[in-house]
Design an enzyme around this catalytic site. Sequence first.
Site, PDB file in Angstrom:
ATOM      1  N   ALA A 125      13.934   0.693  24.427  1.00  0.00           N
ATOM      2  CA  ALA A 125      13.211   1.330  23.304  1.00  0.00           C
ATOM      3  C   ALA A 125      12.366   0.971  21.800  1.00  0.00           C
ATOM      4  O   ALA A 125      11.910   1.445  22.115  1.00  0.00           O
ATOM      5  CB  ALA A 125      14.128   2.063  23.985  1.00  0.00           C
ATOM      6  N   ALA A 126      14.064   0.342  21.648  1.00  0.00           N
ATOM      7  CA  ALA A 126      13.608   1.122  19.937  1.00  0.00           C
ATOM      8  C   ALA A 126      11.931   0.055  19.549  1.00  0.00           C
ATOM      9  O   ALA A 126      11.504  -0.900  20.453  1.00  0.00           O
ATOM     10  CB  ALA A 126      14.955  -0.122  19.264  1.00  0.00           C
ATOM     11  N   PRO A 127      11.307   0.382  18.307  1.00  0.00           N
ATOM     12  CA  PRO A 127      12.455   1.825  17.363  1.00  0.00           C
ATOM     13  C   PRO A 127      11.803   3.254  18.055  1.00  0.00           C
ATOM     14  O   PRO A 127      12.851   4.483  17.450  1.00  0.00           O
ATOM     15  CB  PRO A 127      11.221   1.415  16.026  1.00  0.00           C
ATOM     16  N   GLY A 128      11.601   3.062  18.723  1.00  0.00           N
ATOM     17  CA  GLY A 128      10.940   4.416  19.702  1.00  0.00           C
ATOM     18  C   GLY A 128       9.563   5.081  19.909  1.00  0.00           C
ATOM     19  O   GLY A 128       9.155   6.755  19.996  1.00  0.00           O
ATOM     20  N   SER A 129       8.982   4.729  18.729  1.00  0.00           N
ATOM     21  CA  SER A 129       7.534   5.188  19.175  1.00  0.00           C
ATOM     22  C   SER A 129       6.403   5.421  20.617  1.00  0.00           C
ATOM     23  O   SER A 129       6.711   6.381  20.824  1.00  0.00           O
ATOM     24  CB  SER A 129       6.101   3.419  18.923  1.00  0.00           C
ATOM     25  N   LYS A 130       7.177   4.146  21.567  1.00  0.00           N
ATOM     26  CA  LYS A 130       6.320   4.747  22.802  1.00  0.00           C
ATOM     27  C   LYS A 130       7.448   5.269  23.911  1.00  0.00           C
ATOM     28  O   LYS A 130       6.649   6.779  24.416  1.00  0.00           O
ATOM     29  CB  LYS A 130       6.638   3.301  23.472  1.00  0.00           C
ATOM     30  N   CYS A 249       3.543  -7.664  22.794  1.00  0.00           N
ATOM     31  CA  CYS A 249       2.152  -7.148  22.029  1.00  0.00           C
ATOM     32  C   CYS A 249       2.263  -9.188  22.092  1.00  0.00           C
ATOM     33  O   CYS A 249       1.733  -9.637  20.472  1.00  0.00           O
ATOM     34  CB  CYS A 249       3.181  -6.820  21.009  1.00  0.00           C
TER      35      CYS A 249
END
Lengths: 325, 156
Positions: A125-130, A249
């Site tokens: 999950a980090a850094p949390g944008s998604k 990515c």
Amino acid sequence: MKQKHNYEPKPLFVERMKLLLDEDEDFKNYMNSLKTIPPKSIRCNTLKISPEELKKRLEKKGWKINQPFKKYPEIMILGSQLLPGELGRSLEHQLGYYYIQEIVSMIPIIALNPKPNETILDLCAAPGSKTSQICTLMNNTGTIIANELSIGRIKILANNLERCGVKNAIITKKEGVAFCNRLKKENFLFDKILVDAPCSGEGTLRSAPKTYKMWNIKTVKAVSRLQKNLAEKSFELLKPNGILVYSTCTHSPEENEEIVDYLLKEFKKKIKIEKIDLPKEFVTRTGIAKWEEKKYLNEVKLSKRIYPHDNDTGGFFLAKFRRIE
Amino acid sequence: MNYLKILNEKEKKKIESELDEQFGIKKIPGIILKKGEERLFLFSGNLTINEIHQLEKTIPIERVGIYFAKIQNGELRLSIEGIESLKNQITKNTFEISTEQVEEWMRGSELLIKTGLKGFLAITHKGDFLGCGKASAEKIGNYIPKSRRLKERTSM
């Protein structure tokens, strides 16, 4: 804007990209795109403010705001040149009205299509944008479990979710495969899962040129094994009819189509690869069916490849699966 | 979380009653959890208390929901996100600051203002809720956490 760095792509990387983009003009356009920085983009945090109101506020500062996708007004591109760091220093950013996020990194969540009241897992999950993008679409209902291994990255994740006003998230700390094994034992299942897997980062060269230096084929092969494990184990946590989106990515087929092919062969009749609906303005390419000596299943072509020069973004890969049972 | 305590109805009511007195907040939607002796978290998700406990036994949980308040010297102080989450219910003890004061406030400085009020205030500016301050005779004390403060060369 032109890149300012002294890194050069490694010859093997160039060779592999040439194989992926086998038309000269296409390859040339790709290499040229790497010499420039992509436009800055933000995502309006609709948990706190509407896109119209945010746009108005930002335009008052003299910022030029473009909304490239009619269906997703929360996605905004900065049309004006800002001072370095200005985007992260504004009052609106500190109040959590927007999240600085590359457009291409918003695409997996559009594919996942989270809904209110669902139970969702964001495995890396980090850094949390998604994660925060998922929560806006869930409107702070349902539950999202945001897992991350590194405590340093958990702090960043927690800060970002906090700033965005995310209240329906539970942050857990566990290595991804072990996480899946434990939850499987407890029969804790999810409606939707995002596996935005750790990868070699070839799609980030425009925004993180250090990747040129770090890239090597050994990492590509090693990370591919980890990705297979993460994708396989997390798929077992899906409820019947549940959806899993796998994304990276990077462009390496070992980290992309090979994982998709592996999942399809591993789960056979229990899995179906789905067509992905994305904004029509956004250019994507199909997954490839062959790489080096390997031939992949034909359905693998339903995956999406995103190249930097197609949309003036970073590069990405994604595939969407449904659990059939 | 090191110590995950989920508040029961009685404990939650006590918090609601304190917030009613402070800001006119009647109802806190969601589950309240306590970490350590001071920090309160608000979870709006749909997992039940039992499911959260079950999950906690299975996987190390670092955080549930949002950090929304702190118990400080026996008083309850809402965090910046606590104020933001419950802003629609706030009916009293708000204090509107000027455009010039916003930058000072968001940099973490106390404001040397005589408000005529005492105790915790919700700081506002043109519809934005900018966290909680504590008013005394001469000033408003600032609790904006470091991670949320404005850095130099602010654009407002």
